[in-house]
Design a protein around this motif. Structure first.
Motif, short mmCIF file in Angstrom:
data_model
loop_
_atom_site.label_atom_id
_atom_site.label_comp_id
_atom_site.label_asym_id
_atom_site.label_seq_id
_atom_site.Cartn_x
_atom_site.Cartn_y
_atom_site.Cartn_z
N ASP A 49 4.52 -1.30 2.89
CA ASP A 49 4.66 -2.44 3.17
C ASP A 49 6.10 -2.83 3.62
O ASP A 49 6.96 -3.13 4.45
CB ASP A 49 4.55 -3.21 2.29
CG ASP A 49 3.22 -3.45 1.74
OD1 ASP A 49 2.48 -3.44 2.90
OD2 ASP A 49 2.45 -3.38 0.71
N THR A 50 7.28 -1.39 3.26
CA THR A 50 8.78 -1.17 3.27
C THR A 50 9.40 -0.29 3.87
O THR A 50 10.11 -0.45 4.37
CB THR A 50 9.74 -1.48 1.82
OG1 THR A 50 9.14 -0.89 1.15
CG2 THR A 50 8.50 -3.26 0.98
N ASP A 51 7.88 0.07 3.85
CA ASP A 51 8.77 1.41 5.03
C ASP A 51 9.84 2.55 4.56
O ASP A 51 10.64 3.37 4.94
CB ASP A 51 9.32 1.39 6.16
CG ASP A 51 9.26 2.63 7.58
OD1 ASP A 51 8.51 3.50 6.98
OD2 ASP A 51 9.69 2.71 8.24
N GLU A 52 9.58 1.70 2.93
CA GLU A 52 10.74 3.08 2.31
C GLU A 52 10.36 4.25 1.18
O GLU A 52 8.46 4.19 0.54
CB GLU A 52 11.00 2.28 0.90
CG GLU A 52 12.07 2.90 -0.25
CD GLU A 52 12.77 1.82 -1.15
OE1 GLU A 52 13.28 1.98 -1.71
OE2 GLU A 52 11.52 0.72 -1.24
N MET A 83 0.84 -1.05 -0.34
CA MET A 83 -0.16 -0.38 -0.36
C MET A 83 1.13 1.26 -0.26
O MET A 83 2.58 1.22 0.62
CB MET A 83 -1.16 0.25 1.43
CG MET A 83 -1.55 1.82 1.68
SD MET A 83 -3.09 1.21 2.70
CE MET A 83 -2.88 3.10 3.18
N ILE A 84 0.29 1.87 -0.48
CA ILE A 84 1.46 3.50 -0.83
C ILE A 84 0.48 4.81 -0.62
O ILE A 84 -0.78 4.38 -0.80
CB ILE A 84 1.30 4.37 -2.11
CG1 ILE A 84 1.63 2.71 -3.03
CG2 ILE A 84 2.24 5.01 -2.90
CD1 ILE A 84 3.81 2.60 -3.07
N GLN A 85 0.91 5.02 0.99
CA GLN A 85 0.91 6.29 1.38
C GLN A 85 1.48 7.75 1.08
O GLN A 85 2.96 7.98 1.02
CB GLN A 85 1.10 6.78 2.73
CG GLN A 85 -0.06 7.85 4.01
CD GLN A 85 0.70 7.71 5.02
OE1 GLN A 85 1.49 6.65 5.57
NE2 GLN A 85 -0.39 8.04 5.89
N ILE A 86 0.39 8.77 -0.18
CA ILE A 86 0.82 9.54 -0.10
C ILE A 86 0.93 10.99 1.05
O ILE A 86 -0.40 11.30 1.51
CB ILE A 86 0.23 10.63 -1.15
CG1 ILE A 86 0.03 9.78 -2.37
CG2 ILE A 86 1.17 11.39 -1.68
CD1 ILE A 86 1.48 8.98 -2.98
#
Length: 169
Positions: free
Chosen positions: A65-68, A1-4
């Motif tokens: 998911d990766t904290d990247e 999941m991508i957070q903006i």
């Protein structure tokens, strides 16, 4: 999941790392691979500075998911009263995440911010004419070509034209 979301001080180290990585992955960014040195301290100062301006913004795209951090959008406003309605946009996404809608999400979040602030009316950017993927994205988002800056970009000792594009909200 991508957070903006808006960049914060906590992002400084990851933001600096991401920008340097993006610089090395494409010829279409302002800086080429190894051309600039951006430290976490530099990134933190820029993030803090932009946070205090009503007409500027730094967004990041974070892979939860990766904290990247995988992308960014900078909307750089202008302090003179006569130009505060206009922002210049710079955007970048890590190559591994191209074509996944990250840039589109960043632009949509920036437009929400602009409309909510009620300050920004004009959003503008430059794109190397050969960068067809970016050009297509910007046109899909409603940006229009206003003109061409001839020989305004140099990539590997070759001059390239850039389109100047804008969108009014």
């Amino acid at each position: 999941m991508i957070q903006i979301r808006e960049a914060c001080e906590y992002d400084a180290k990851r933001f600096a790392k991401m920008q340097l990585e993006i610089d090395g992955e494409t010829d279409y960014m302002l800086y080429g691979a190894g051309e600039r040195a951006i430290t976490p301290k530099d990134a933190r100062k820029r993030i803090e500075y932009f946070a205090d301006l009503p007409y500027s913004l730094i967004l990041v795209a974070e892979d939860m998911d990766t904290d990247e951090l995988i992308g960014f959008l900078i909307a750089d406003g202008n302090p003179p009263n006569r130009m505060q309605h206009s922002v210049y946009i710079a955007v970048g996404v890590l190559k591994a995440h191209w074509g996944q809608g990250v840039a589109t999400q960043l632009f949509k979040k920036m437009e929400e911010w602009a409309k909510a602030r009620g300050v920004v009316r004009r959003m503008e950017l430059g794109v190397v004419c050969e960068n067809q993927n970016a050009l297509h994205l910007y046109q899909k988002l409603g940006y229009e070509i206003e003109g061409i800056h001839r020989d305004s970009f140099m990539i590997n000792e070759d001059y390239h034209d850039t389109y100047w594009m804008s969108k009014l909200i």
